[in-house]
Design a protein around this motif. Structure first.
Motif, PDB file in Angstrom:
ATOM      1  N   CYS A   1      -1.453   2.711 -11.118  1.00  0.00           N
ATOM      2  CA  CYS A   1      -0.733   3.163  -9.938  1.00  0.00           C
ATOM      3  C   CYS A   1      -1.506   4.266  -9.226  1.00  0.00           C
ATOM      4  O   CYS A   1      -1.638   4.262  -8.001  1.00  0.00           O
ATOM      5  N   LEU A   2      -2.041   5.204  -9.985  1.00  0.00           N
ATOM      6  CA  LEU A   2      -2.797   6.313  -9.402  1.00  0.00           C
ATOM      7  C   LEU A   2      -4.021   5.824  -8.634  1.00  0.00           C
ATOM      8  O   LEU A   2      -4.361   6.347  -7.573  1.00  0.00           O
ATOM      9  N   LYS A   3      -4.655   4.805  -9.165  1.00  0.00           N
ATOM     10  CA  LYS A   3      -5.854   4.279  -8.506  1.00  0.00           C
ATOM     11  C   LYS A   3      -5.530   3.608  -7.180  1.00  0.00           C
ATOM     12  O   LYS A   3      -6.367   3.574  -6.264  1.00  0.00           O
ATOM     13  N   LEU A   4      -4.328   3.077  -7.067  1.00  0.00           N
ATOM     14  CA  LEU A   4      -3.940   2.386  -5.839  1.00  0.00           C
ATOM     15  C   LEU A   4      -3.423   3.345  -4.761  1.00  0.00           C
ATOM     16  O   LEU A   4      -3.359   2.989  -3.592  1.00  0.00           O
ATOM     17  N   LEU A   5      -3.023   4.543  -5.174  1.00  0.00           N
ATOM     18  CA  LEU A   5      -2.509   5.513  -4.208  1.00  0.00           C
ATOM     19  C   LEU A   5      -3.593   5.915  -3.207  1.00  0.00           C
ATOM     20  O   LEU A   5      -4.731   6.189  -3.596  1.00  0.00           O
ATOM     21  N   GLN A   6      -3.236   5.963  -1.955  1.00  0.00           N
ATOM     22  CA  GLN A   6      -4.151   6.435  -0.919  1.00  0.00           C
ATOM     23  C   GLN A   6      -3.669   7.793  -0.412  1.00  0.00           C
ATOM     24  O   GLN A   6      -2.468   8.009  -0.268  1.00  0.00           O
ATOM     25  N   ILE A   7      -4.605   8.686  -0.169  1.00  0.00           N
ATOM     26  CA  ILE A   7      -4.267   9.979   0.428  1.00  0.00           C
ATOM     27  C   ILE A   7      -4.933  10.044   1.794  1.00  0.00           C
ATOM     28  O   ILE A   7      -6.151   9.953   1.900  1.00  0.00           O
ATOM     29  N   VAL A   8      -4.115  10.176   2.830  1.00  0.00           N
ATOM     30  CA  VAL A   8      -4.612  10.185   4.204  1.00  0.00           C
ATOM     31  C   VAL A   8      -4.149  11.465   4.894  1.00  0.00           C
ATOM     32  O   VAL A   8      -2.942  11.736   4.956  1.00  0.00           O
ATOM     33  N   ILE A   9      -5.096  12.248   5.384  1.00  0.00           N
ATOM     34  CA  ILE A   9      -4.788  13.485   6.113  1.00  0.00           C
ATOM     35  C   ILE A   9      -5.253  13.310   7.559  1.00  0.00           C
ATOM     36  O   ILE A   9      -6.446  13.436   7.847  1.00  0.00           O
ATOM     37  N   PRO A  10      -4.351  12.991   8.476  1.00  0.00           N
ATOM     38  CA  PRO A  10      -4.751  12.794   9.881  1.00  0.00           C
ATOM     39  C   PRO A  10      -5.346  14.066  10.482  1.00  0.00           C
ATOM     40  O   PRO A  10      -4.878  15.169  10.207  1.00  0.00           O
ATOM     41  N   LYS A  11      -6.386  13.895  11.284  1.00  0.00           N
ATOM     42  CA  LYS A  11      -7.056  15.051  11.895  1.00  0.00           C
ATOM     43  C   LYS A  11      -6.512  15.359  13.288  1.00  0.00           C
ATOM     44  O   LYS A  11      -6.721  16.454  13.799  1.00  0.00           O
TER      45      LYS A  11
ATOM     46  N   GLU B   1       0.851  -1.173   0.000  1.00  0.00           N
ATOM     47  CA  GLU B   1       0.000   0.000   0.000  1.00  0.00           C
ATOM     48  C   GLU B   1       0.896   1.235   0.000  1.00  0.00           C
ATOM     49  O   GLU B   1       1.871   1.307   0.757  1.00  0.00           O
ATOM     50  N   ILE B   2       0.569   2.203  -0.843  1.00  0.00           N
ATOM     51  CA  ILE B   2       1.336   3.444  -0.911  1.00  0.00           C
ATOM     52  C   ILE B   2       0.421   4.578  -0.472  1.00  0.00           C
ATOM     53  O   ILE B   2      -0.631   4.819  -1.073  1.00  0.00           O
ATOM     54  N   VAL B   3       0.834   5.272   0.589  1.00  0.00           N
ATOM     55  CA  VAL B   3      -0.002   6.309   1.183  1.00  0.00           C
ATOM     56  C   VAL B   3       0.709   7.657   1.095  1.00  0.00           C
ATOM     57  O   VAL B   3       1.862   7.789   1.517  1.00  0.00           O
ATOM     58  N   LEU B   4       0.021   8.658   0.553  1.00  0.00           N
ATOM     59  CA  LEU B   4       0.506  10.034   0.589  1.00  0.00           C
ATOM     60  C   LEU B   4      -0.180  10.734   1.745  1.00  0.00           C
ATOM     61  O   LEU B   4      -1.400  10.638   1.899  1.00  0.00           O
TER      62      LEU B   4
END
Length: 289
Positions: free
Chosen positions: A165-175, A137-140
């Protein structure tokens, strides 16, 4: 303020002082140094994050070495609440997870804008290399809701025309801090251009590759104090050769291929240094006593 004063671990950059001096007159620069020295001398004891800052305080600012010492950065305090925050979600994971925390402002603050495209392309190459060579898993991630650097990085990736690849990318912004913990604790490695992101990862025993300026005293202090190899855990983002894709991929590849070794190395280093986390408080108690 009445009573003794103790400064918790901090870093001071000689380069930062010189950078200010370039934009100010000699008089203003000397005045700033004088005021800084006078302010620091008011403290009964000063802790730094590591040996680089300790040396600057002692040799450049003339602070009495009897009143300075080193202790683990307070960000490692996350380690003390590790068990109470651990969840089944962070403990149970089937695939490797790599978290990437990019950053843009350094290139503009230090007038290194020309290196920013090279930085983005190196990260894009690294992400595509991960996608092609690892089942992970690749997370930005970012510390702000609106992240220009993530937008810029995604733009570079779209130009590579790799939709899978773009579809597998996850974007996570911790609150909040708990979500930051869960993100880093659920990862196998963190690649970060934010010092505190790397500190959070290291505090949890997760290897972190810092992509930061070599002149950034904070990261040099932390790695040196822990006894971790700077060459293995740091890429100089202000060095065009260091930012070459093959260099970053080689460093990350070495960690991933020897992940158990690096996890044990980080865990051992943090565990050894953890008692120093309490030194500022203990020093203050002794001064009050």
């Amino acid at each position: 303020v009445n009573g003794p004063l103790v400064m918790s671990p901090f870093s001071i950059s000689k380069v930062g002082l010189e950078h200010f001096g370039q934009k100010a007159s000699i008089f203003k620069r000397n005045l700033m140094i004088k005021r800084l020295r006078e302010s620091l001398r008011r403290f009964d004891f000063i802790y730094t994050r590591g040996p680089r800052s300790l040396e600057i305080l002692r040799d450049y600012l003339g602070i009495n070495e009897q009143k300075i010492g080193m202790a683990l950065d307070s960000g490692f305090g996350l380690r003390l609440i590790h068990n109470s925050l651990a969840t089944s979600k962070t403990l149970r994971r089937e695939r490797r997870r790599i978290v990437i925390v990019p950053r843009r402002d350094y290139f503009y603050v230090y007038d290194k804008k020309g290196l920013y495209p090279l930085y983005l392309n190196a990260l894009a190459d690294f992400i595509l290399w991960l996608y092609e060579n690892f089942d992970c898993e690749i997370v930005l991630s970012s510390q702000s809701i609106v992240s220009d650097v993530i937008h810029d990085l995604l733009h570079v990736l779209r130009r590579r025309e790799n939709d899978s690849c773009l579809k597998l990318l996850q974007i996570v912004i911790p609150k909040n801090l708990v979500e930051v913990y869960e993100l880093y604790d659920s990862s196998d490695m963190v690649v970060t251009s934010r010092i505190h992101g790397g500190i959070s990862a290291l505090s949890l025993g997760v290897p972190a590759l810092f992509v930061l300026p070599l002149v950034e005293t904070k990261v040099l202090d932390v790695l040196s104090f822990l006894g971790l190899d700077i060459n293995s855990f740091l890429v100089d983002m202000f060095d065009a050769d260091a930012l070459k894709s093959e260099n970053i991929i080689n460093k990350i590849g070495n960690i991933l291929e020897n992940l158990d070794y690096y996890k044990k190395t980080v865990e051992s280093a943090v565990k050894k240094a953890l008692p120093t986390l309490e030194l500022p408080v203990k020093t203050l108690i002794n001064l009050l006593g």
